[in-house]
Design a protein around this motif. Structure first.
Motif, PDB file in Angstrom:
ATOM      1  N   LEU A 115       0.806  -1.206   0.000  1.00 21.01           N
ATOM      2  CA  LEU A 115       0.000   0.000   0.000  1.00 21.01           C
ATOM      3  C   LEU A 115       0.849   1.271   0.000  1.00 21.01           C
ATOM      4  N   LYS A 158      -3.415  -4.238  -9.621  1.00 19.72           N
ATOM      5  CA  LYS A 158      -2.676  -3.729  -8.463  1.00 19.72           C
ATOM      6  C   LYS A 158      -3.069  -2.301  -8.139  1.00 19.72           C
ATOM      7  N   PHE A 172      -4.797  -1.167  -4.662  1.00 20.00           N
ATOM      8  CA  PHE A 172      -4.182  -0.097  -3.883  1.00 20.00           C
ATOM      9  C   PHE A 172      -5.222   0.949  -3.490  1.00 20.00           C
ATOM     10  N   HIS A 224      -6.368   1.387   0.475  1.00 23.71           N
ATOM     11  CA  HIS A 224      -5.559   2.409   1.134  1.00 23.71           C
ATOM     12  C   HIS A 224      -6.474   3.406   1.838  1.00 23.71           C
TER      13      HIS A 224
END
Length: 114
Positions: A22, A89, A93, A97
């Motif tokens: 992250l 990805k 993220f 996050h």
């Protein structure tokens, strides 16, 4: 008799600040991995642009340049494969996050447009 019911268990909240996944640098590294085998002047310019990105949204807008670079040196199928991995990805993220909102990136149908 006592049974453990999975929906009654306390959910452990992950510590986002301790995970490398992250961090924005993790996404920048994925961009570099996608174009690692390409030797082109455009790659140097893309590298410079990646170094100035500070949000996932800025990285999102560099996808088009990365796609054209990969498809120029390989083929469109390879570019789709590499960007699919990058998109997964990037989406992970943003969704996980605490500092970013999933609405910052375009919706799913736009994600398929290159």
């Amino acid at each position: 008799m006592f049974f453990r019911l999975p929906w009654l268990a306390k959910r452990k909240t992950p510590s986002y600040h301790d995970t490398q996944v992250l961090e924005l640098d993790y996404l920048v590294d994925e961009f570099h991995a996608a174009m690692a085998d390409i030797q082109d002047p455009l790659r140097a310019r893309l590298h410079a642009a990646l170094m100035t990105c500070q949000t996932p949204k800025e990285l999102w807008f560099l996808r088009g340049k990365l796609f054209s670079l990969i498809s120029k040196h390989h083929h469109e199928g390879e570019a789709n494969r590499r960007l699919g991995r990058l998109d997964a990805k990037l989406r992970f993220f943003v969704e996980n996050h605490p500092d970013y909102d999933a609405d910052e990136l375009p919706s799913k149908p736009m994600a398929l447009v290159h």
